[in-house]
Design a protein around this motif. Structure first.
Motif, PDB file in Angstrom:
ATOM      1  N   GLU A  24      31.125   3.934  78.146  1.00 48.24           N
ATOM      2  CA  GLU A  24      32.533   2.886  78.854  1.00 48.24           C
ATOM      3  C   GLU A  24      33.631   3.046  77.855  1.00 48.24           C
ATOM      4  OE1 GLU A  24      33.320   1.770  81.354  1.00 48.24           O
ATOM      5  OE2 GLU A  24      34.476  -0.124  80.842  1.00 48.24           O
ATOM      6  N   GLY A  25      33.057   2.977  76.242  1.00 44.68           N
ATOM      7  CA  GLY A  25      33.963   3.165  75.419  1.00 44.68           C
ATOM      8  C   GLY A  25      34.886   4.269  75.366  1.00 44.68           C
ATOM      9  N   LEU A  26      34.287   5.401  75.718  1.00 44.57           N
ATOM     10  CA  LEU A  26      34.878   6.687  75.911  1.00 44.57           C
ATOM     11  C   LEU A  26      36.126   6.417  77.262  1.00 44.57           C
ATOM     12  CD1 LEU A  26      35.136   9.837  75.343  1.00 44.57           C
ATOM     13  CD2 LEU A  26      33.776  10.099  77.427  1.00 44.57           C
ATOM     14  N   ARG A  27      35.515   5.996  78.405  1.00 45.37           N
ATOM     15  CA  ARG A  27      36.233   5.798  79.476  1.00 45.37           C
ATOM     16  C   ARG A  27      37.438   5.049  79.290  1.00 45.37           C
ATOM     17  NH1 ARG A  27      37.876   2.981  82.981  1.00 45.37           N
ATOM     18  NH2 ARG A  27      36.895   1.031  82.164  1.00 45.37           N
ATOM     19  N   LYS A  28      37.418   3.843  78.419  1.00 46.44           N
ATOM     20  CA  LYS A  28      38.710   2.994  78.245  1.00 46.44           C
ATOM     21  C   LYS A  28      39.540   3.903  77.211  1.00 46.44           C
ATOM     22  CE  LYS A  28      36.605  -1.539  78.822  1.00 46.44           C
ATOM     23  NZ  LYS A  28      35.833  -2.719  78.077  1.00 46.44           N
ATOM     24  N   ALA A  29      38.877   4.340  76.250  1.00 45.39           N
ATOM     25  CA  ALA A  29      39.777   5.146  75.156  1.00 45.39           C
ATOM     26  C   ALA A  29      40.610   6.142  76.130  1.00 45.39           C
ATOM     27  CB  ALA A  29      38.869   5.622  74.087  1.00 45.39           C
ATOM     28  N   VAL A  30      40.127   6.838  76.784  1.00 48.86           N
ATOM     29  CA  VAL A  30      40.770   7.968  77.389  1.00 48.86           C
ATOM     30  C   VAL A  30      42.016   7.337  78.355  1.00 48.86           C
ATOM     31  CG1 VAL A  30      40.582   9.860  79.153  1.00 48.86           C
ATOM     32  CG2 VAL A  30      38.910   9.784  77.307  1.00 48.86           C
ATOM     33  N   GLU A  31      41.644   6.348  79.108  1.00 47.51           N
ATOM     34  CA  GLU A  31      42.674   5.744  79.810  1.00 47.51           C
ATOM     35  C   GLU A  31      43.883   5.250  78.979  1.00 47.51           C
ATOM     36  OE1 GLU A  31      41.082   2.895  82.911  1.00 47.51           O
ATOM     37  OE2 GLU A  31      43.172   1.959  82.926  1.00 47.51           O
ATOM     38  N   GLU A  32      43.315   4.728  77.845  1.00 50.68           N
ATOM     39  CA  GLU A  32      44.416   4.079  77.037  1.00 50.68           C
ATOM     40  C   GLU A  32      45.380   5.194  76.199  1.00 50.68           C
ATOM     41  OE1 GLU A  32      43.220   1.196  73.911  1.00 50.68           O
ATOM     42  OE2 GLU A  32      41.899   0.342  75.530  1.00 50.68           O
ATOM     43  N   ILE A  33      44.658   6.688  75.970  1.00 54.49           N
ATOM     44  CA  ILE A  33      45.407   7.458  75.492  1.00 54.49           C
ATOM     45  C   ILE A  33      46.341   8.056  76.664  1.00 54.49           C
ATOM     46  CG2 ILE A  33      45.227  10.078  74.941  1.00 54.49           C
ATOM     47  CD1 ILE A  33      42.441   9.071  73.644  1.00 54.49           C
ATOM     48  N   PHE A  34      45.880   8.134  77.838  1.00 48.54           N
ATOM     49  CA  PHE A  34      46.722   8.389  78.732  1.00 48.54           C
ATOM     50  C   PHE A  34      47.915   7.617  79.209  1.00 48.54           C
ATOM     51  CE2 PHE A  34      43.107  10.962  81.295  1.00 48.54           C
ATOM     52  CZ  PHE A  34      43.270  12.047  80.337  1.00 48.54           C
ATOM     53  N   LYS A  35      47.746   6.394  78.900  1.00 51.11           N
ATOM     54  CA  LYS A  35      48.890   5.304  79.093  1.00 51.11           C
ATOM     55  C   LYS A  35      49.938   5.609  78.018  1.00 51.11           C
ATOM     56  CE  LYS A  35      46.692   1.539  82.108  1.00 51.11           C
ATOM     57  NZ  LYS A  35      45.907   0.496  81.852  1.00 51.11           N
ATOM     58  N   LEU A  36      49.277   5.572  76.718  1.00 50.26           N
ATOM     59  CA  LEU A  36      50.125   5.719  75.849  1.00 50.26           C
ATOM     60  C   LEU A  36      51.182   7.234  75.857  1.00 50.26           C
ATOM     61  CD1 LEU A  36      51.316   5.324  72.738  1.00 50.26           C
ATOM     62  CD2 LEU A  36      49.351   6.630  71.857  1.00 50.26           C
ATOM     63  N   THR A  37      50.381   8.207  76.304  1.00 43.64           N
ATOM     64  CA  THR A  37      50.977   9.431  76.444  1.00 43.64           C
ATOM     65  C   THR A  37      52.294   9.198  77.385  1.00 43.64           C
ATOM     66  OG1 THR A  37      48.866  10.712  76.142  1.00 43.64           O
ATOM     67  CG2 THR A  37      50.687  11.702  77.209  1.00 43.64           C
ATOM     68  N   CYS A  38      51.847   8.595  78.501  1.00 42.65           N
ATOM     69  CA  CYS A  38      52.999   8.521  79.561  1.00 42.65           C
ATOM     70  C   CYS A  38      54.249   7.674  78.897  1.00 42.65           C
ATOM     71  CB  CYS A  38      52.474   7.802  80.792  1.00 42.65           C
ATOM     72  SG  CYS A  38      51.512   9.226  81.677  1.00 42.65           S
ATOM     73  N   GLN A  39      54.007   6.658  78.159  1.00 37.44           N
ATOM     74  CA  GLN A  39      54.627   5.666  77.506  1.00 37.44           C
ATOM     75  C   GLN A  39      55.743   6.408  76.712  1.00 37.44           C
ATOM     76  OE1 GLN A  39      52.449   2.540  75.672  1.00 37.44           O
ATOM     77  NE2 GLN A  39      51.922   1.404  77.835  1.00 37.44           N
ATOM     78  N   LEU A  40      55.129   7.369  75.963  1.00 42.31           N
ATOM     79  CA  LEU A  40      55.820   8.175  75.233  1.00 42.31           C
ATOM     80  C   LEU A  40      56.569   9.416  75.948  1.00 42.31           C
ATOM     81  CD1 LEU A  40      53.437   8.713  72.204  1.00 42.31           C
ATOM     82  CD2 LEU A  40      55.402   7.351  72.178  1.00 42.31           C
ATOM     83  N   GLY A  41      56.816   9.306  77.224  1.00 40.83           N
ATOM     84  CA  GLY A  41      57.237  10.259  77.928  1.00 40.83           C
ATOM     85  C   GLY A  41      56.781  11.457  78.200  1.00 40.83           C
ATOM     86  N   GLY A  42      55.455  11.602  78.216  1.00 43.17           N
ATOM     87  CA  GLY A  42      54.596  12.596  77.932  1.00 43.17           C
ATOM     88  C   GLY A  42      54.076  13.055  79.331  1.00 43.17           C
ATOM     89  N   THR A  43      53.047  14.019  79.406  1.00 36.82           N
ATOM     90  CA  THR A  43      52.250  14.603  80.500  1.00 36.82           C
ATOM     91  C   THR A  43      50.754  14.531  80.070  1.00 36.82           C
ATOM     92  OG1 THR A  43      51.943  16.428  82.037  1.00 36.82           O
ATOM     93  CG2 THR A  43      52.611  16.868  79.760  1.00 36.82           C
ATOM     94  N   LEU A  44      49.996  14.380  81.339  1.00 41.39           N
ATOM     95  CA  LEU A  44      48.632  13.920  81.058  1.00 41.39           C
ATOM     96  C   LEU A  44      47.896  15.257  80.772  1.00 41.39           C
ATOM     97  CD1 LEU A  44      47.373  12.104  84.230  1.00 41.39           C
ATOM     98  CD2 LEU A  44      48.127  11.001  81.775  1.00 41.39           C
ATOM     99  N   SER A  45      48.634  16.545  81.117  1.00 39.69           N
ATOM    100  CA  SER A  45      48.189  17.773  80.752  1.00 39.69           C
ATOM    101  C   SER A  45      49.044  18.634  80.382  1.00 39.69           C
ATOM    102  CB  SER A  45      47.347  18.318  81.871  1.00 39.69           C
ATOM    103  OG  SER A  45      46.848  19.719  81.817  1.00 39.69           O
TER     104      SER A  45
END
Lengths: 457, 457
Positions: free
Chosen positions: B391-412
């Motif tokens: 569950e920690g991993l799932r939440k961490a990954v989701e937050e990483i994706f959110k941060l990436t998009c906030q920074l104008g980034g791409t998931l992949s």
């Protein structure tokens, strides 16, 4: 387009950005091709919301809309062949951002190529595709046609530099494609579906371009050949040697004669000329490549090899190539410029074949082009008031397209298909391919209002 | 898939190229991601006609088909999440042609990247995208995921090198896209719609790749930083200076510690390291660029700058970077490797943010990646049998994706979306964009039989 529609258009863009005056419509009947058709009205939107509202209106009332940049296209892509509304995007011409450390320039579609180039130069960067119309053509048009230029062999074409787009879809919805990153593998690549779609799938309202550092060390040379085969073998051996010149231009004997006779240039009486440019960060790098090129040229019996010793001498050599268009244009009132492209090793087969074809129809012509990426520009002169010449031209062009496809080539290396090449698309793409393209067009533009009649869609 | 369907599959590919033995199905439940699902049967087609017949059958009987290369994907793209048939293309592994003067290699999808590399090396050419799985991954997989690698900043990704494709559409029809030319502006760009489509729009049966001359002069250096901000500023200033290193790798302090402690490498106790490589035809060119890089590194307080004086020393420096994957994999049984990517200038914001997020969930991690194109690879270790860590991993990954998009980034940046990132696609692309992708999927694959469950399509 009745009065009520015109009134609504005026409300959307403002009185000053609408016209249906005949005198103002006439120039919008043309691009740089040999085709023309007058629109019923012209708008100059200044904001993406206006583009959206116009397309919404066009769907409601089913009138065609043809987007256009500077109208420098050579395939009739911006000719409003079914009338309707011309949408000139040249007033959306702001450079919105230059993020050098991110290698990005964000622009509106009406920005002129040269204006972006001038803005990037102080940073030492550039947007590499370099169409010969660069002083006037717009970046929206470059993206819509996937424009190329003299440096395509080394630097690629527009497609390679578009990271993301803002597009108004034919029914008026706004979408953003791609990303602000140098690379992305996220979702279907809608960005490149719009690149080269010639205004048939949407109206581009913002472009995120990848930019590159501009090389500052450059070597330029020219060489002559009495045998066309030697020139072709040189091109093959240069590429095989692992050198990709930043430019590798080929001129046929007609081109050379026209430049000598009409352009008063000091050129030898030869069968072909090659102009080569190599580049890098250092003189040593540019010279290393040019030495290899010269070695190949000499081995293949090149004569009169000139290596530019100064910027001025390099410019003089490039003047040869850059004068062709304007000098050839003076030869006869009407002419067409094609951009047939074949695998690099087939360039001489194509050049010889084109010569034979056009010769057969008795029309004056010159052939030059970008040998480094297999792209030739036959320019055929004719008299449009002479039905025999018009028919001869039509037949010659059709035969050139057939030959190109037989050689494994493509109808267009960099101009696009537009109106001029639309009927010939089945020579290159099979029916399954064309049906899929048409299905995509229908998916995006169910009422077929956006740039209809183009690309055989 | 009943017995009659299985019998028909055997008739299409031959008994020897079909299996539904449990022991043989098990490895096909996995790729290199953290996802798995067993298929009901596996086929190894050897010819495009077989691919076509299989897809025709799949449509008639509505069973899912998941195409797969070597299964090295990190996003679950080749996991047959809805069961059905696994189509392993690794037996279609012939290099069909290498046309060096045309800058082309024509291959079947099952050709291993390294096999093409070995075949091209004697000619002095290469296919630049260089995924770290290059010794085993297949070119069909590279095209399907738009794979990148260490040299992406300078040389781009797979997308930039695909000229044309032969594809079997989901309903079984065969089409050819693109051309055999280095450039083409003819028709809608179906080729790049397939590139990166992760086997959702068609099965690639032949690829025409653009190849490039392999640079032979190379300089390599490494540098350490006690301050992460200095490393980030170095990246920004290197790009701004107009140097695009052929590799510019960034390692975080966890990565360095793991390499030192587990890998027994002689590395300093620092916050970050940068590995840089420059290249060209000449030593002078590679050195000119490396001198600029070193200048920037020094100005930004880099310590312990090592410049490789020999090929052996360069290999030693690269060993640092190339060992990360295998050493980190030993730390804990399960781990996920992401490939979030942001605009280059945001790379340190992303690295810091990821550190904070994963730290919060108490999971071990390392972060490294390709700073030159803004692409980071956080690798997070966890115990799959521990629900709290899952569950920690799932939440961490989701937050990483959110941060990436906030920074104008791409998931992949280079792994693709597959199964792992599918739920997060709406963070990056708006609903209009996703709807258009889904409409295209439906147009190509009306019965949704090809690689269903991927890419949020």
């Amino acid at each position: 387009m009745n009065l009520s529609i015109k009134q609504k258009l005026k409300e959307i863009v403002g009185e000053e950005n609408f016209t249906d005056d005949l005198i103002e419509l006439v120039p919008y009947a043309y691009d740089a091709s040999d085709h023309d058709h007058r629109p019923e009205a012209v708008v100059w939107p200044t904001h993406k919301e206006q583009v959206s509202q116009i397309l919404f209106l066009a769907n409601a009332h089913r009138f065609p809309v043809t987007p256009r940049g500077a109208g420098t296209g050579l395939s009739g892509g911006a000719v409003p062949v079914q009338g309707g509304l011309m949408m000139d995007l040249s007033k959306m011409n702001r450079i919105l951002d230059m993020r050098i450390a991110d290698r990005q320039a964000i622009v509106e579609p009406g920005v002129v190529y040269a204006d972006l180039e001038n803005a990037l130069t102080p940073h030492g960067f550039f947007f590499p595709p370099d169409p010969s119309s660069s002083s006037v053509c717009t970046l929206g048009g470059n993206v819509a046609t996937n424009a190329g230029g003299i440096r395509g062999a080394k630097y690629g074409t527009t497609r390679d530099y578009v990271l993301g787009l803002e597009v108004v879809l034919p029914e008026g919805q706004l979408i953003r494609t791609g990303s602000n990153c140098i690379k992305s593998a996220s979702g279907l690549d809608l960005t490149r579906l719009f690149v080269g779609s010639e205004g048939t799938l949407g109206v581009i309202t913002e472009i995120t371009l990848k930019i590159s550092p501009k090389p500052f060390a450059i070597k330029t040379a020219s060489a002559s050949f009495s045998n066309l085969g030697d020139a072709g073998q040189s091109v093959i051996e240069i590429i095989r040697s692992g050198i990709i010149p930043s430019a590798l231009e080929l001129l046929d004997e007609n081109t050379i004669r026209v430049l000598r006779d009409q352009g008063k240039m000091d050129l030898p009486q030869v069968t072909a000329m090659i102009l080569a440019e190599t580049d890098g960060y250092t003189d040593g790098e540019a010279s290393f490549q040019m030495d290899k090129v010269i070695e190949v040229l000499k081995r293949n019996h090149a004569t009169d090899i000139r290596i530019a010793r100064s910027t001025q001498e390099a410019e003089d050599l490039w003047k040869i190539r850059k004068s062709i268009g304007s000098i050839a244009a003076q030869l006869r009132t009407h002419n067409v410029s094609e951009d047939v492209t074949v695998p690099i090793s087939k360039i001489i087969d194509l050049m010889t074949g084109i010569s034979n074809i056009v010769h057969h129809y008795g029309l004056p012509f010159v052939i030059f082009g970008h040998a480094g990426d297999g792209n030739l520009h036959p320019r055929i002169m004719y008299d449009r008031s002479n039905p025999e010449q018009v028919e001869g031209l039509r037949k010659a062009v059709e035969e050139i397209f057939k030959l190109t496809c037989q050689l494994g080539g493509t109808l267009s290396g960099e101009h696009g298909i537009g109106l001029a090449k639309a009927p010939y698309l089945p020579l290159e793409h099979d029916s399954m391919n064309l049906n899929l393209m048409r299905a995509i067009k229908k998916l995006f533009d169910p009422n077929h209002i956006l740039n209809p009649g183009k690309m055989n869609l």
